[in-house]
Write an enzyme that holds these catalytic residues in place. Structure first.
Site, PDB file in Angstrom:
ATOM      1  CG  ASP A 179      -0.603  -1.944  -1.683  1.00 53.50           C
ATOM      2  OD1 ASP A 179      -0.884  -1.703  -0.496  1.00 53.50           O
ATOM      3  OD2 ASP A 179      -0.358  -3.086  -2.104  1.00 53.50           O
ATOM      4  CG  ASN A 206      -9.216  -1.452   2.643  1.00 56.22           C
ATOM      5  OD1 ASN A 206      -9.141  -0.570   1.797  1.00 56.22           O
ATOM      6  ND2 ASN A 206      -8.343  -2.456   2.671  1.00 56.22           N
TER       7      ASN A 206
HETATM    8  C1  FPP Z   1      -3.175   1.025   1.059  1.00 53.14           C
HETATM    9  O1  FPP Z   1      -1.931   0.975   1.746  1.00 53.14           O
HETATM   10  C2  FPP Z   1      -3.845   2.319   1.269  1.00 53.14           C
HETATM   11  C3  FPP Z   1      -5.118   2.497   1.738  1.00 53.14           C
HETATM   12  C4  FPP Z   1      -6.024   1.382   2.094  1.00 53.14           C
HETATM   13  C5  FPP Z   1      -5.690   3.838   1.962  1.00 53.14           C
HETATM   14  C6  FPP Z   1      -5.413   4.823   0.856  1.00 53.14           C
HETATM   15  C7  FPP Z   1      -6.025   6.119   1.179  1.00 53.14           C
HETATM   16  C8  FPP Z   1      -5.443   7.324   1.003  1.00 53.14           C
HETATM   17  C9  FPP Z   1      -4.080   7.502   0.461  1.00 53.14           C
HETATM   18  C10 FPP Z   1      -6.191   8.559   1.350  1.00 53.14           C
HETATM   19  C11 FPP Z   1      -6.955   9.109   0.156  1.00 53.14           C
HETATM   20  C12 FPP Z   1      -7.824  10.235   0.563  1.00 53.14           C
HETATM   21  C13 FPP Z   1      -8.894  10.718  -0.120  1.00 53.14           C
HETATM   22  C14 FPP Z   1      -9.727  11.793   0.448  1.00 53.14           C
HETATM   23  C15 FPP Z   1      -9.310  10.177  -1.405  1.00 53.14           C
HETATM   24  P1  FPP Z   1      -1.714  -0.125   2.865  1.00 53.14           P
HETATM   25  O2  FPP Z   1      -2.135   0.442   4.180  1.00 53.14           O
HETATM   26  O3  FPP Z   1      -2.413  -1.375   2.466  1.00 53.14           O
HETATM   27  O4  FPP Z   1      -0.162  -0.337   2.842  1.00 53.14           O
HETATM   28  P2  FPP Z   1       0.608  -1.666   3.249  1.00 53.14           P
HETATM   29  O5  FPP Z   1       0.289  -2.666   2.188  1.00 53.14           O
HETATM   30  O6  FPP Z   1       2.035  -1.231   3.239  1.00 53.14           O
HETATM   31  O7  FPP Z   1       0.110  -2.074   4.595  1.00 53.14           O
END
Ligand code: FPP
Length: 253
Positions: A30, A78
């Site tokens: 996150d 998501n």
């Molecule tokens: C949450 O941060 C993150 C995600 C929903 C995506 C995570 C995916 C990756 C790191 C890529 C992984 C790749 C592979 C191929 C497995 P957020 O966007 O919710 O952060 P925020 O809470 O600050 O908005």
């Protein structure tokens, strides 16, 4: 003048007990969006950077002797994000899989995906199934990626599959117990995580591995996912090794 070198921590830090490492670690990655926002960058740059963090964590699992890692890449909730971000993530997953497959083979990583994969873009599904097949016999780190995954949805689909088998006379009501139920989950054959790490300070499970995390230790760090590194993992593992895991029983007093 000597320049201070960052500590690389390639080998297991000496204050960690190699015999008490989690055998399976799960991560809620996150804070990618916030990481990008703080730098005046578009949110997608945070996800892009998050891939590098995940790659290093996977290597760290290999270096330090943690045999299994599961990462929450995309939840069933998501899809509610802006279309542009969803499309970016789908393309990113596909690109990363295509790009990293050779390295995963070379590093003996076995990759598996859990979640409702049928509704993902067909080209991503092809990469997913290809990577799972190609790495099936690899015996290094067992890497599981939760994609279009929701814990409640997983439990409901397991119930439906069991009910169907009861209806068809293949199972009896008395056959249903915890170990049978586990065989109907996406994670069939994968041991439950011992440790869940969540970045960016949120204290929630967010529908992640609801069944499987029943007895996991939880470690929450304020660090945003793109900044997560071996030093923070080291802290998490030190904290984990100080805990007494009782599984509902009475402790050692
Ligand atoms: C949450 O941060 C993150 C995600 C929903 C995506 C995570 C995916 C990756 C790191 C890529 C992984 C790749 C592979 C191929 C497995 P957020 O966007 O919710 O952060 P925020 O809470 O600050 O908005």
């Amino acid at each position: 003048m000597t320049v201070k070198q960052p500590i690389v921590l390639k080998d297991l830090p000496t204050d960690l007990d190699p015999n008490r490492l989690p055998q399976h670690m799960a991560v809620i990655m996150d804070g990618n969006g916030r990481w990008a926002k703080r730098r005046g960058l578009p949110r997608i740059m945070g996800h892009q950077r998050g891939v590098d963090t995940l790659k290093d964590l996977l290597r760290c699992c290999r270096d330090w002797g943690i045999p299994a890692l599961t990462a929450y890449a995309f939840s069933t909730e998501n899809w509610g994000r802006p279309l542009e971000e969803v499309e970016f993530l789908m393309t990113l997953f596909e690109r990363v899989l295509r790009r990293e497959l050779q390295e995963m083979m070379a590093e003996n990583v076995r990759i598996r995906f859990v979640g409702d994969l049928d509704v993902l873009p067909p080209s991503l599904q092809s990469e997913i199934y290809r990577s799972m097949e190609d790495t099936e016999k690899n015996t290094g780190v067992q890497f599981t990626v939760a994609t279009n995954y929701g814990g409640r949805q997983e439990i409901v689909q397991s119930c439906r599959a069991i009910a169907q088998q009861v209806q068809q006379g293949l199972l009896k009501l008395d056959d249903i117990n915890e170990s049978l139920f586990e065989n109907f989950l996406y994670t069939k054959g994968i041991p439950d995580p011992d440790l869940l790490i969540r970045t960016s300070g949120e204290m929630r499970l967010s529908n992640f591995l609801l069944w499987q995390l029943a007895y996991a230790e939880i470690y929450v760090t304020q660090t945003l996912w793109p900044d997560f590194d071996r030093h923070i993992l080291h802290e998490a593992l030190l904290n984990y090794q100080q805990r007494e895991r009782r599984f509902g029983k009475v402790g050692k007093t």
